[in-house]
Enzyme design. Structure first.
Site, mmCIF file in Angstrom:
data_model
loop_
_atom_site.group_PDB
_atom_site.id
_atom_site.type_symbol
_atom_site.label_atom_id
_atom_site.label_comp_id
_atom_site.label_asym_id
_atom_site.label_seq_id
_atom_site.Cartn_x
_atom_site.Cartn_y
_atom_site.Cartn_z
ATOM 1 N N GLU A 158 -13.747 -22.413 37.398
ATOM 2 C CA GLU A 158 -15.026 -21.722 37.527
ATOM 3 C C GLU A 158 -16.023 -22.194 36.487
ATOM 4 O O GLU A 158 -16.448 -21.445 35.605
ATOM 5 C CB GLU A 158 -14.805 -20.220 37.283
ATOM 6 C CG GLU A 158 -14.807 -19.441 38.538
ATOM 7 C CD GLU A 158 -16.154 -19.589 39.217
ATOM 8 O OE1 GLU A 158 -16.233 -20.461 40.101
ATOM 9 O OE2 GLU A 158 -17.101 -18.881 38.880
ATOM 10 N N GLY A 207 -4.379 -8.849 30.811
ATOM 11 C CA GLY A 207 -3.794 -8.522 29.507
ATOM 12 C C GLY A 207 -3.589 -9.771 28.663
ATOM 13 O O GLY A 207 -2.466 -10.241 28.502
ATOM 14 N N ASN A 231 -19.762 -17.834 21.696
ATOM 15 C CA ASN A 231 -20.684 -18.969 21.717
ATOM 16 C C ASN A 231 -20.387 -19.938 20.578
ATOM 17 O O ASN A 231 -20.643 -21.140 20.701
ATOM 18 C CB ASN A 231 -22.123 -18.466 21.659
ATOM 19 C CG ASN A 231 -22.562 -17.916 23.013
ATOM 20 O OD1 ASN A 231 -21.757 -17.813 23.940
ATOM 21 N ND2 ASN A 231 -23.826 -17.575 23.131
ATOM 22 N N GLU A 232 -19.837 -19.437 19.490
ATOM 23 C CA GLU A 232 -19.434 -20.328 18.403
ATOM 24 C C GLU A 232 -18.295 -21.245 18.871
ATOM 25 O O GLU A 232 -18.286 -22.447 18.566
ATOM 26 C CB GLU A 232 -19.000 -19.523 17.179
ATOM 27 C CG GLU A 232 -20.137 -18.816 16.450
ATOM 28 C CD GLU A 232 -20.613 -17.546 17.141
ATOM 29 O OE1 GLU A 232 -19.882 -17.027 18.019
ATOM 30 O OE2 GLU A 232 -21.727 -17.067 16.832
ATOM 31 N N SER A 279 -6.080 -10.635 25.567
ATOM 32 C CA SER A 279 -6.493 -10.378 24.184
ATOM 33 C C SER A 279 -5.615 -9.330 23.515
ATOM 34 O O SER A 279 -5.151 -8.385 24.151
ATOM 35 C CB SER A 279 -7.942 -9.863 24.146
ATOM 36 O OG SER A 279 -8.828 -10.871 24.489
#
Lengths: 402, 378, 402, 378
Positions: free
Chosen positions: C245, C127, C388-389, C129
């Site tokens: 990771e 939990g 990706n931005e 976002s």
């Protein structure tokens, strides 16, 4: 809505084509097919042929020698020149200083300069860019101080194309360093390149060619009568150029001609004893560029015919940016592919044989010679005239409100 | 798996970098280019002193016993400064042919001179019609007594103009495209019947067109009909070295671009503060990392059996070509006008990267080779 | 420098592969080959098989059930799972809440939760976002107010993956709205999904699947003993996950497996009676992706082996961003190509047959079914987990000083 | 050359846009999708009232005499709202086959019903094995008395489930890939021997698998062995309509994305203030403009001779596919998570654009067709 050329337009194209075929010197054409820039003498000679025919300055008002053609006719004319290929009118003369003198010049300036501009009796170059003021024109530093009937100019211009050929230079100079806004306090001056205090230093580009220069002004005296428009209002002149010539940046005719050349090269280059054009991947790459060029051409025609919805007002139309962006990208992709087709011979390219460091061109096949120099030289297309990044920014800010 | 360098490798790398930092600033490179051979004889002597020129050769032949990793380190460092000297042609190409193809006597005759900087080599392989095919050879080798006489034309021979020795592929048997019938012959560069026309190539390296008219070979490497496998192996080694050199050049060009982004101001701010250019720099960084990974992969795969090695080196060349194009073009674009002025280093790096793509097959050529091997999975 | 796997590492890979072959239920594997997500039961069953073997949580410290493997071994293990394909360990359990409890939890929390996490006795979801706080996590609004021995939680979480499967949720909540910095005043809470006041609303994605949810908290009472770490210091927990990771995001094994699947599809799909795999362009596209994947794999190995020059300090290494960026781009390019290979049948794709709006899968060939759903679903790869931005921004700011 | 619309065309466009604005908000579209046929019968009636359904047919057949420009305008407007109704299959595909292939009697029988919204048509062309080949047909047509009986399987038939009439390609002669021997047959959708299994496709449009077992045709359009040219012409017309529809969808998606960029805040600012997203929006705008230009080009080239027309429409399809992919993917990316949630319109536009690329040959298929025609220049 009829998206085809009319019979009149097709007839006009034939007339233009016939005239070019009949009058363009063969060696000028061959030099251009080989990817080389025409010499000064070739460019001048051709412009004088056009001028004699009354076609020197199609975009000008008729009273100053314009042809009165429609936008579509002017497009056809330019495309035919590009496709032949023939030298295009010297932009600094016909698209830049000419229209500015027409719009802002005195009667005396018009009378003296316009006929000479049209005929390239004077070769003009442009003094806008300065070191440290590339896309940010308003930060220019070259200054002109009034001294009686003269301005005294000191400073430096850069990326000055064909300054080595030029008889005159038109310059943006700072006449009021105290102006509230940076765009204010700039004036537009016409300067004789033979004036004492002017030095031209060549800038050789990575293709080995000499197109651009630095121009230094050291106490150069310029008669006040060579001021165009009002003192400190030179930005108005600069803005006129920004709005001008929306469809030329697409360079559709040039790219068509270069594509034809590319297909010629791909027929000459061989691998395993077969022409490269037989390879699927090369053909697909060519076909993909042809699609892009067709889309660009349709956009140009759309703009010309005035049918774009967003295009009612010239100010609010993103077409100029799109045409510049795509025109340069497509042209560059053709040169990339030329470099690929040239293969190992691309490495041995002689560059401009007039330039320093050239190799003996006879050592390599004619079709492979221009590939690398053109690939290197045309990197400029996405840099000069407002970088492609600037074009994207204009679109986002001005047309999408971002 | 171990990516660490040995102490010796580290030393080699730092010594070479120091040498180049002292002697290969961009303005000195421009001077070297105007020296008689088009590069610096003095630097060549320094490379010899540092042991670069004998590095990959076996100790019993007079070399220093270096391997692919050492070659990678040297190539990368030379790429960082766009070195002009004939290291690739002498040590990697010519040297590689000798290492893998020459008998002990010939090796022991040649290697000490190479290591001492006294023998320059060039590999005359391509012909006007051959493009990237290694077996498209029309130059002929004819038995003449106990020697061979060569006839034909070799094209775009890297550093062929100054080489003391030429290693020439020629056909002793078979038809134009046959894989068999090809030999690698050793000729003196100034042997009678050898006509050389040298020139500066677009990237500042030297090339030559070479015409052989009844030119007599000093030796043939191994069997005169069986040389193609040798050529393929050495070309793969050269691709690995070119990959590392390209990584060096890309890395220097990326750094140059970052410097420029941080110092050049426009609209009142460093242009590196514009997000679009920041992300472009990130894309360059990604491309550089991909290339670096593949340069290491190349090094790792050189000792594999031929089929696996060739496929691997094709993959390497594809990635190098793509990374080089992206980094080269974007670096020029972000430099603006000065990116295409010969007075600045960026444009030269861009041109060298373009040339590397075209050397021994461009990205598309190698992609086609890989595509030919793709098959459906079960 | 030896860039190959050691004999020990190769033997380890064989051991892992043999174990998976021998123990993975065939229908789980087949479902995954077809591009479908394993069921909850399948995931749980497989995790329990791994747990019984002692391989449930290779990344954890040995005292909590970790395997003590090297980084390379852990990579090999994960790659073998991905390539088979077998269900991967439930990341929310083993990579997220587990390591956080290990790092910040109380002894009681460790004793109670860790064994259950390892064995998926509890299925966890995340939990973090919230609507309006996607990549900008620190702007979260869900609040927890202390009331005796409980926190009372009100607010909303979104994009909560597999909330519908979950027994527990770990949450970032705002405990001090007055904190000076936005990152301060946030706490990390463990919340039982059966608590009164929790509502889960499914969000169906465009592939027709149900992976994500909105989770609403309306006066949910959470025992204070479920606070992990200090109150208002929950950001430390979140940061732990960001560093965690580094190489998983590359998903090399997954992409290898999907490429194999793509090549299978291209052998089945036909045009003009011939398998698509015979077409040059398809082969070139596949070969190009294989090159990219090889480069990515080498970068991963380079990071794992610790040989990256810039990688001495974990903080200063852009590898995480590069791996996430390239990993997602490559995976997406494979699904694009799957969609192309599927051709017209791609339009008739049944989606997840468990989801709403599905078509009868038997109407279309098995090999074509998963292409479109996977293409649509995997658009998330460049969005979730830091767009990706954001990755490009991190590289520019943190590693290039721009 | 004249890009202006006539007054009538402008009126058609604005009336249709008004109708759709009133009745095709995104949430209503979701409702239409759950109606029995998977789209809105009420909307279909409104299209008929507005004259859309008879638009391209000749007046003497009961239509309104519209041309390619009118079709373009309708398709674009329908694309803006992702309309679900079987307009393309009934009017452009089925209607096109009738216009160019049917005799006057058949036209005058069918067109009034189509125009009134009382006859739905579907084009059953593709087969499980045919992919994008229009001549790969195994369905057979057998003479039976003075009629024809069809046998075979048709696949992914757009709106084949609800069509009153099917237009079916079948082979009356020749072997599987032959260009000759193909006829276009008209069947009732509920004729004996027609088994239809309908489904919702990924983009919300309806599709069907159709099995024909001794199904009897009502008519053959023209000659039963000569139908391929007709099919190619109508497919090209459909590509032109799809191009215009795609332009409508891309344009709406671009606008949606701009709205989102202006309203959605992150890190305290509208995300549209980030330069990277600004330039991305510019790239979308360029792609949209290229697609729009090619949609007009398609319209202009439909009346050209077959070879020029087919090449032009292939070029159109390439550009549409590429623009659609860029705009679709970037719109989803900039929307973030909600771009892939079914509750929002963006993801649906993305899916429709992906489907359009796959309909009648994707960008690569048509690029290959164009590449086959590339030849060396003199």
């Amino acid at each position: 809505m009829d998206l085809r050329f009319t019979a009149e337009e097709r007839a006009f194209r034939a007339e233009v084509r016939d005239f070019i075929e009949a009058n363009l010197p063969a060696e000028t054409r061959q030099r251009m097919i080989e990817g080389r820039v025409p010499t000064k003498a070739q460019t001048v000679a051709w412009q004088r042929i056009l001028n004699a025919r009354g076609w020197a300055v199609p975009d000008w008002p008729e009273e100053h020698g314009g042809t009165g053609w429609t936008a579509v006719q002017r497009y056809i004319f330019r495309e035919e020149l590009q496709q032949t290929p023939a030298p295009q009118p010297l932009g600094f003369n016909t698209n830049m200083v000419g229209p500015i003198i027409i719009a802002f010049g005195t009667e005396a300036q018009k009378r003296h300069f316009l006929p000479r501009i049209r005929n390239i009796d004077d070769w003009w170059c442009q003094g806008f860019s300065e070191p440290g003021a590339g896309s940010d024109l308003a930060s220019l530093k070259t200054r002109a101080v009034r001294d009686g009937d003269h301005y005294v100019v000191d400073g430096q211009k850069t990326w000055t194309t064909y300054a080595q050929n030029a008889d005159w230079i038109f310059c943006l100079v700072r006449t009021n360093p105290q102006a509230a806004k940076r765009q204010e306090g700039i004036s537009f001056l016409l300067i004789d390149m033979r004036s004492p205090g002017i030095t031209v230093r060549p800038v050789i580009t990575i293709d080995g060619g000499h197109e651009v220069n630095e121009v230094f002004f050291d106490n150069v005296r310029v008669p006040v009568s060579n001021l165009v428009g009002e003192e400190n209002r030179g930005w108005d002149c600069a803005k006129l150029l920004l709005g001008h010539e929306r469809t030329g940046a697409a360079r559709v005719g040039v790219s068509k001609e270069r594509l034809r050349r590319l297909k010629f090269m791909a027929g000459e280059a061989q691998e395993n004893g077969r022409p490269l054009i037989e390879q699927q991947r090369i053909r697909e790459k060519i076909a993909a560029i042809e699609v892009e060029l067709k889309a660009l051409e349709m956009t140009v025609l759309h703009v010309l015919a005035g049918g774009r919805r967003a295009g009612e007002s010239r100010q609010a139309d993103p077409a100029s940016s799109i045409l510049k962006l795509r025109g340069s990208e497509i042209a560059q992709s053709i040169t990339e592919l030329m470099m690929e087709v040239a293969g190992p011979y691309g490495l041995a390219a002689p560059g401009d044989p007039d330039a320093e460091g050239s190799n003996a061109p006879e050592l390599m096949p004619e079709w492979a010679r221009s590939a690398a120099p053109l690939y290197f030289n045309w990197r400029k297309l996405s840099i000069f005239g407002g970088t492609n990044e600037i074009q994207r920014q204009i679109m986002a800010k001005a047309f999408m409100g971002l | 798996m171990d990516f660490d360098l040995t102490e010796e490798q580290r030393l080699l790398q730092s010594n070479l970098r120091r040498l180049l930092a002292d002697h290969y600033a961009f303005n000195r490179r421009a001077n070297y280019q105007t020296e008689a051979p088009g590069w610096s004889r003095a630097m060549w002597g320094r490379y010899a002193e540092l042991g670069l020129l004998g590095l990959p050769f076996a100790e019993e032949d007079g070399g220093f016993g270096g391997g692919p990793v050492e070659t990678m380190l040297v190539a990368e460092a030379l790429g960082e400064v766009l070195a002009l000297e004939p290291w690739l042609s002498t040590v990697v190409l010519g040297g590689g042919l000798l290492r893998h193809g020459a008998d002990a006597a010939l090796r022991q005759r040649m290697v000490p001179a190479i290591a001492a900087g006294e023998a320059l080599l060039a590999f005359a392989q391509a012909e006007p019609q051959s493009r990237y095919s290694l077996s498209d050879i029309t130059t002929t080798a004819r038995r003449d007594g106990d020697g061979w006489v060569l006839e034909g034309r070799k094209s775009v021979v890297l550093h062929g103009d100054t080489a003391d020795w030429l290693l020439v592929t020629a056909r002793s048997a078979g038809a134009r495209h046959d894989r068999g019938g090809i030999g690698v012959f050793l000729l003196r560069g100034d042997a009678p019947g050898v006509l050389r026309q040298g020139y500066a190539m677009v990237d500042g390296q030297r090339g030559a067109e070479i015409t052989l008219s009844a030119a007599r070979a000093e030796a043939v490497l191994g069997n005169a009909e069986d040389g193609l496998a040798l050529v393929e192996r050495v070309v793969d080694e050269a691709i690995a070295a070119l990959a590392a050199e390209a990584v060096g050049t890309m890395s220097a060009l990326h750094a140059m671009t970052l410097d420029y982004l941080k110092t050049r101001k426009q609209f009142g701010a460093p242009i590196g503060s514009f997000q679009v250019l920041q992300h472009r720099a990130s894309d360059m960084m990604v491309a550089l990392e991909q290339a670096r990974s593949m340069a290491m992969y190349a090094t790792m795969m050189l000792e594999e059996p031929a089929a696996a090695r060739r496929a691997a080196l094709s993959a390497v060349k594809v990635q190098i070509g793509r990374s080089a194009r992206l980094i080269g073009q974007q670096a020029v674009q972000m430099h603006g006008g000065i990116g295409i002025a010969t007075e600045y280093a960026a444009g030269h790096a861009f041109k060298r990267l373009a040339a590397i793509d075209t050397t021994f097959g461009d990205a598309d050529h190698h992609l086609r080779a890989l595509a030919a091997e793709v098959s459906a999975a079960a």
